[in-house]
Design an enzyme around this catalytic site. Sequence first.
Site, PDB file in Angstrom:
ATOM      1  NE  ARG A  56      -3.738   0.053   2.307  1.00  0.00           N
ATOM      2  CZ  ARG A  56      -4.361   0.456   3.412  1.00  0.00           C
ATOM      3  NH1 ARG A  56      -4.243  -0.248   4.544  1.00  0.00           N
ATOM      4  NH2 ARG A  56      -5.099   1.554   3.411  1.00  0.00           N
ATOM      5  CB  VAL A  90      -3.015   5.071   6.129  1.00  0.00           C
ATOM      6  CG1 VAL A  90      -3.768   4.815   7.441  1.00  0.00           C
ATOM      7  CG2 VAL A  90      -3.311   3.949   5.127  1.00  0.00           C
ATOM      8  CG  HIS A 106      -8.130   5.221  10.986  1.00  0.00           C
ATOM      9  ND1 HIS A 106      -9.107   4.849  10.100  1.00  0.00           N
ATOM     10  CD2 HIS A 106      -8.758   5.386  12.176  1.00  0.00           C
ATOM     11  CE1 HIS A 106     -10.276   4.795  10.728  1.00  0.00           C
ATOM     12  NE2 HIS A 106     -10.097   5.129  11.982  1.00  0.00           N
ATOM     13  CB  CYS A 133      13.308   1.453  17.639  1.00  0.00           C
ATOM     14  SG  CYS A 133      13.106   3.119  18.303  1.00  0.00           S
ATOM     15  CB  SER A 174     -18.704   2.423   3.996  1.00  0.00           C
ATOM     16  OG  SER A 174     -17.785   2.001   4.998  1.00  0.00           O
ATOM     17  CD  GLU A 200     -23.396   3.149  -2.838  1.00  0.00           C
ATOM     18  OE1 GLU A 200     -23.206   3.135  -4.057  1.00  0.00           O
ATOM     19  OE2 GLU A 200     -22.594   2.673  -2.001  1.00  0.00           O
TER      20      GLU A 200
HETATM   21  N1  APR Z   1     -16.447   9.337  -4.682  1.00  0.00           N
HETATM   22  C1  APR Z   1     -17.128   9.341  -3.503  1.00  0.00           C
HETATM   23  N2  APR Z   1     -17.303   8.236  -2.736  1.00  0.00           N
HETATM   24  C2  APR Z   1     -16.772   7.087  -3.192  1.00  0.00           C
HETATM   25  C3  APR Z   1     -16.058   6.994  -4.412  1.00  0.00           C
HETATM   26  C4  APR Z   1     -15.905   8.191  -5.162  1.00  0.00           C
HETATM   27  N3  APR Z   1     -15.244   8.217  -6.333  1.00  0.00           N
HETATM   28  N4  APR Z   1     -15.663   5.705  -4.594  1.00  0.00           N
HETATM   29  C5  APR Z   1     -16.108   5.015  -3.522  1.00  0.00           C
HETATM   30  N5  APR Z   1     -16.777   5.841  -2.671  1.00  0.00           N
HETATM   31  C6  APR Z   1     -17.396   5.512  -1.396  1.00  0.00           C
HETATM   32  C7  APR Z   1     -18.062   4.158  -1.336  1.00  0.00           C
HETATM   33  O1  APR Z   1     -19.418   4.243  -1.779  1.00  0.00           O
HETATM   34  C8  APR Z   1     -17.982   3.832   0.161  1.00  0.00           C
HETATM   35  O2  APR Z   1     -19.118   4.340   0.860  1.00  0.00           O
HETATM   36  O3  APR Z   1     -16.350   5.447  -0.443  1.00  0.00           O
HETATM   37  C9  APR Z   1     -16.733   4.578   0.618  1.00  0.00           C
HETATM   38  C10 APR Z   1     -15.566   3.671   0.943  1.00  0.00           C
HETATM   39  O4  APR Z   1     -15.935   2.913   2.075  1.00  0.00           O
HETATM   40  P1  APR Z   1     -14.860   1.925   2.723  1.00  0.00           P
HETATM   41  O5  APR Z   1     -14.207   1.111   1.655  1.00  0.00           O
HETATM   42  O6  APR Z   1     -15.545   1.221   3.853  1.00  0.00           O
HETATM   43  O7  APR Z   1     -13.711   2.891   3.304  1.00  0.00           O
HETATM   44  P2  APR Z   1     -13.775   3.757   4.626  1.00  0.00           P
HETATM   45  O8  APR Z   1     -15.181   4.158   4.944  1.00  0.00           O
HETATM   46  O9  APR Z   1     -12.764   4.833   4.472  1.00  0.00           O
HETATM   47  O10 APR Z   1     -13.268   2.706   5.750  1.00  0.00           O
HETATM   48  C11 APR Z   1     -13.135   3.225   7.059  1.00  0.00           C
HETATM   49  O11 APR Z   1     -12.286   1.113   7.802  1.00  0.00           O
HETATM   50  O12 APR Z   1     -10.974  -0.703   7.403  1.00  0.00           O
HETATM   51  C12 APR Z   1     -11.045   0.470   8.083  1.00  0.00           C
HETATM   52  O13 APR Z   1      -9.233   1.748   8.815  1.00  0.00           O
HETATM   53  C13 APR Z   1      -9.942   1.401   7.666  1.00  0.00           C
HETATM   54  O14 APR Z   1     -10.015   3.803   7.483  1.00  0.00           O
HETATM   55  C14 APR Z   1     -10.675   2.607   7.107  1.00  0.00           C
HETATM   56  C15 APR Z   1     -12.046   2.501   7.764  1.00  0.00           C
END
Ligand code: APR
Length: 230
Positions: A56, A90, A106, A133, A174, A200
Amino acid sequence: MKKIVILTGAGISAESGLGTFRDEGGLWAQHRVEDVATPEGFQRNPELVMDFYNTRRAQSATALPNAGHKALVRLEADFAGEVVLITQNVDDLHEKAGMKRVMHMHGALSGALCAACEHRWPAPMIMAPGDACPACKAPAARPDIVWFGEMPYDMDIIYDHLADADLFASVGTSGNVYPAAGFVSEARRNGARTVEFNLEASAAGALFQDRRLGPASETLPAWVSELLGA
Ligand code: APR
């Protein structure tokens, strides 16, 4: 309006080519969270975890910020009041876009942490189990990432910001992971207007008074132009 607090998630970096977690084929479809994003997983198999973050970190190093990141930079520069950016991400795309203040709740791929003495230093591109370290020399280097079960950074400062936000915007998340998923309720409780930017409506979507659906690279520039009246 004096203060805008913005929370971003993986969705803002999706159009820069960095995978999200829970979208189709996302990171959590490729890896088990308990294997690569928990302290227990790191104890069990540090090579697997270091490899996950090395990959990553390499992806993040070549990724470029998109119009969504750049719109927030314009807002921070031109808004008369205060803009506070809190990110769950991150990657360093907000910094690459030119954002001056970024709170990585995070942690960050660019950071390394000593599990023995809590010293922090810039992470090398490739980290290996047992790396020493630079401060205490213990073979205890780990990515400076907040894993599940660990306390996110700067929570007290974040709640202070949510206490006096006039506007709270959540972008590309999400709404599955707390405490970040609870920020909208905290902001509303303190009287802020709330808006969600997503493809969405998210799990916490109903809690937002307003929502702008579509890719953040389109919805954020339009929103910033509206806020700046230009
Ligand atoms: N524009 C706007 N929203 C988008 C786009 C885009 N181009 N592409 C995807 N999304 C939205 C998706 O619909 C989803 O709701 O981004 C969201 C991504 O959700 P996740 O994959 O769950 O990521 P996130 O919410 O950042 O996860 C939160 O979970 O695993 C842990 O620590 C990790 O920081 C992360 C946390």
